[in-house]
Design a protein around this motif. Structure first.
Motif, PDB file in Angstrom:
ATOM      1  N   UNK A  26      45.911  42.496  33.052  1.00  0.00           N
ATOM      2  CA  UNK A  26      44.780  42.702  33.945  1.00  0.00           C
ATOM      3  C   UNK A  26      45.144  42.305  35.366  1.00  0.00           C
ATOM      4  N   UNK A  27      44.513  42.978  36.315  1.00  0.00           N
ATOM      5  CA  UNK A  27      44.622  42.661  37.737  1.00  0.00           C
ATOM      6  C   UNK A  27      43.222  42.712  38.313  1.00  0.00           C
ATOM      7  N   UNK A  28      42.813  41.663  38.995  1.00  0.00           N
ATOM      8  CA  UNK A  28      41.460  41.603  39.535  1.00  0.00           C
ATOM      9  C   UNK A  28      41.484  41.033  40.944  1.00  0.00           C
ATOM     10  N   UNK A  29      40.441  41.334  41.676  1.00  0.00           N
ATOM     11  CA  UNK A  29      40.275  40.809  43.021  1.00  0.00           C
ATOM     12  C   UNK A  29      38.820  40.474  43.272  1.00  0.00           C
ATOM     13  N   UNK A  30      38.580  39.565  44.193  1.00  0.00           N
ATOM     14  CA  UNK A  30      37.205  39.172  44.491  1.00  0.00           C
ATOM     15  C   UNK A  30      37.055  38.877  45.974  1.00  0.00           C
TER      16      UNK A  30
END
Length: 752
Positions: free
Chosen positions: A559-563
């Motif tokens: 997974x790759x996520x950003x916020x």
């Protein structure tokens, strides 16, 4: 950011209506969420045709499994971004505290020295208070510490990266929900005996799990008791320098202490199932801890005032805390798939501490003696409920409420040479807190690929306190719209994209509003007194989250996520110099200082080598990396970051299951680089690099007996922290080096 959220919600709602209009009607009743789940983890809708009848005309049998979905499957099916860590993950390294488990989770960091805890749990690098901690979906009582919770008492840990309407939206960084052990498929009596050793100091513990059933009543008793010893020592250097570089003060304090602790934790669970399918559950927990300590410190002065504060200080202390909390819910099943889940809770606690400190001059004569006593009591009641119904095909509508009332009394006595040190000494403070919330949410399966979660929560908090007849009130209320969406990529059933637009907040802590002042015995700009501010406002945050997930096999994920978070009315502690009856003293108090922004990326990989290459060794790999950015308005860069936020953090771990023998070995490495934060125009705070290397070995004698050997913090690096305050043409600096130690643990686990 408010406009962006509003426009995005309207656009998504419009697109959803269009998609629903174009999609064929699906006669389907969504599964209702688990009672302890913030967002349901239900199978995705499908466009597959109905199963045909058998050739002989008989209807084919269909088997429906009612077992709980696996951790990875629960994560995949949840509309809101949620990670679930079950018993296998919790048991892997044989940790002695819940905090040691949390440090390995993606994007989670811990304050304080490695292996010691007590520094707060932080998601996405944000400081204390930004991460919401729950026990069984409820807020734990005031003063409750994770260190008092034995890992053996935990069934699973849920990490929710964005706020959801069902829980309080006091979750700017996210929510960590610790679910205590329940009776789910629990049949065996389990006994756990362990001992950990640090510097030849032992901490033995014993735990037991007793299940039972009598008719419609089932129960599960979990209990754990431990007793331990620990040693700490540190060196702190204090330097005062003027603008010309002249050294005005040069001191070092060498401190060491020995502690003996003992504690017990119990969490029985009772569940009764009525004939009509309704269920009544009740799970209290009781925690009691006591600590006795002896401490010593030597002050070495190379430059400074003619008469130093002391040469040698010797003290002892005793602290105890007892907390009781009961959680319960009555699940009523109604017609047409509707459910009503009514919750209730009550509890209280008491904590007190006493300390005596004698300070001696160079020739051994007694200069001063200090007596400190602190006692607090709290009690509370709470209730809530959630009504869930399938409203339309593909819609699962829920609405609920929460009401919580708390009362706290605190008494602080500070005596110097038998006399009150301050006028407030001995005063009893009382505080009452009332929290009311209402929410509504809709989980909508737009089609086979697209699911949306829409929620709205209103929450109001009122705090009233009385200190020496001075009554103070603080009230705040917040509306929090939340939107979560997951899109399963057509033709790629193992790939999905998540997005969320949310509004969350951080309410002022009770201590920051009304706490009895805390006084520093050696008052300075780096060791100030501390007090609260009744005029604090909550911090408000608008957030955007994006994530891509690819699932491997049964339990693997990439997974790759950003916020992104924009925070208004940021709370910071400010330093001032005030005139008191004891002279000029430095005081630290909180205030709202302006706005801030923070963003980050989080990468995670977890899989078995065999899932990538058949025939590979039985090795499980785990790795995660996070990078964070932040800036605070009104404070010059480049280090004007949010307080205590690290720039990066990473974890790497593996487990190897040997084929020839029933042995599993593994280890993990946790890394957080040094932190430097410009906390105000005049103050800089630093923390040194943290590296922790843990290993373990697990030998399974048979299906009922196993032995686990583990070593935590093998690198035992010193933990460094510091602070520099520039004011009045003088730079006051404090730098502390705290020793850390390796802890060896041996644990025997048996099922009877």
């Amino acid at each position: 950011m408010n406009k962006i959220i509003s426009i995005a919600c309207l656009a998504l709602a419009g697109a959803s209506v269009q998609a629903l209009a174009q999609a064929p009607a699906v006669q389907e009743t969504p599964a209702t969420p688990a009672a302890d789940s913030p967002v349901s983890a239900r199978p995705a809708p499908t466009d597959k045709p109905a199963r045909p009848a058998a050739a002989d005309g008989k209807v084919q049998a269909v088997t429906i499994s009612g077992s709980r979905a696996g951790d990875t499957e629960s994560r995949r099916l949840s509309t809101a971004a949620k990670m679930v860590f079950g018993r296998e993950e919790l048991d892997r390294n044989g940790d002695s505290s819940v905090g040691e488990i949390l440090k390995r989770l993606p994007g989670v960091t811990l304050g304080g020295p490695p292996g010691r805890g007590g520094g707060g749990v932080r998601m996405r690098g944000l400081g204390n208070g930004y991460t919401q901690m729950l026990v069984n979906g409820e807020r734990p009582p005031a003063g409750f510490s994770l260190e008092s919770l034995a890992p053996e008492q935990v069934e699973r840990i849920e990490v929710i990266r964005g706020p959801v309407a069902e829980h309080s939206t006091q979750a700017i960084a996210g929510t960590i929900n610790i679910v205590l052990r329940d009776g789910y498929q629990q049949k065996d009596v389990q006994i756990r005996v362990a001992d950990s050793i640090e510097q030849n100091r032992h901490t033995p513990s014993v735990g037991i799990t007793l299940p039972g059933k009598a008719g419609a009543l089932t129960w599960l008793l979990n209990a754990n008791a431990q007793s331990g010893r620990q040693h700490d020592d540190s060196i702190t250097d204090y330097d005062d320098t003027n603008l010309g570089g002249l050294l005005l003060k040069d001191q070092s304090v060498y401190a060491d202490s020995d502690r003996k602790s003992r504690g017990i934790f119990m969490s029985p669970r009772l569940s009764y199932r009525f004939d009509n399918g309704d269920t009544l559950n009740f799970q209290p927990f009781l925690a009691h801890n006591e600590t006795d300590g002896d401490n010593r410190s030597r002050l070495i002065q190379r430059a400074g005032p003619p008469e130093r504060e002391y040469a040698l200080a010797v003290g002892n202390s005793h602290a105890s805390s007892t907390f009781f909390r009961g959680f319960g819910n009555w699940l009523v099943r109604l017609e047409k798939g509707a459910k009503l889940d009514v919750k209730f809770g009550f509890g209280g606690g008491r904590s007190e501490s006493d300390s005596l400190r004698n300070q001696y001059a160079e020739d051994g004569t007694l200069k001063d003696y200090f007596n400190d006593h602190d006692e607090s009591r709290q009690r509370g009641l709470s209730t809530g409920g959630k009504y869930t119904t399938p409203l339309f095909p593909g819609h699962l509508l829920a609405a609920g409420w929460d009401v919580e009332n708390g009362h706290r009394e605190q008494t602080t006595i500070a005596l110097v040479n038998g006399r009150n040190q301050f006028a407030e000494s001995g005063a009893t403070l009382t505080a009452d807190t009332r929290r009311i919330a209402a929410y509504a949410q809709d989980e909508w399966d737009i089609n086979a690929q697209w699911s949306v979660y829409l929620g709205l929560r209103w929450e109001g908090i009122r705090t009233t306190s009385n200190n020496r007849g001075n009554e103070i009130q603080n009230s705040s209320s917040v509306w929090s719209p939340v939107l979560h969406s997951v899109w399963r990529i057509p033709g790629h059933d193992k790939d999905q994209i998540r997005a969320a637009l949310t509004q969350s907040y951080k309410a002022p802590q009770l201590n920051d509003l009304i706490a009895v002042p805390t006084y520093s015995q050696l008052n300075s700009a780096t060791r100030p007194d501390r007090t609260g501010n009744p005029n604090l406002k909550p911090e408000l945050a608008q957030g955007l989250d994006l994530a891509y997930e690819h699932y491997l096999g049964k339990s693997g994920i990439l997974s790759a996520s950003g916020f992104l978070r924009k925070i208004d009315d940021l709370q910071r502690r400010e330093l001032t110099l005030r005139q008191t009856a004891q002279g000029l003293r430095w005081l630290s108090s909180p205030s709202n200082v302006g706005s801030a922004r923070t963003s980050g990326i989080e990468l995670e990989a977890k899989f078995q080598l065999a899932e990538l290459s058949p025939g590979a060794p039985n090795v499980d790999l785990r790795a995660n990396y996070s990078h964070f950015w932040s800036s605070v308005d009104g404070i010059p860069g480049p280090d004007n970051r949010l307080d205590q936020q690290a720039r990066q953090t990473a974890n790497l771990g593996l487990d190897y299951r040997l084929k020839a023998v029933p042995l599993t070995v593994g280890g993990s490495y946790n890394w957080t680089p040094a932190i430097r934060v410009q906390t105000s125009l005049d103050e800089v705070a630093t923390t040194g690099v943290k590296r922790q290397f843990d290993v373990y070995g697990l030998w399974k004698f048979n299906v009922n007996t196993q032995l686990r050997l583990s070593a935590n913090n093998l690198m035992d690096d010193d933990y460094l922290s510091g602070r520099v305050v520039n004011t009045g043409g003088i730079a006051q600096a404090a730098a502390t080096a705290t020793r850390t130690f390796t802890t060896w643990a041996l644990r025997l686990e048996m099922k009877l």
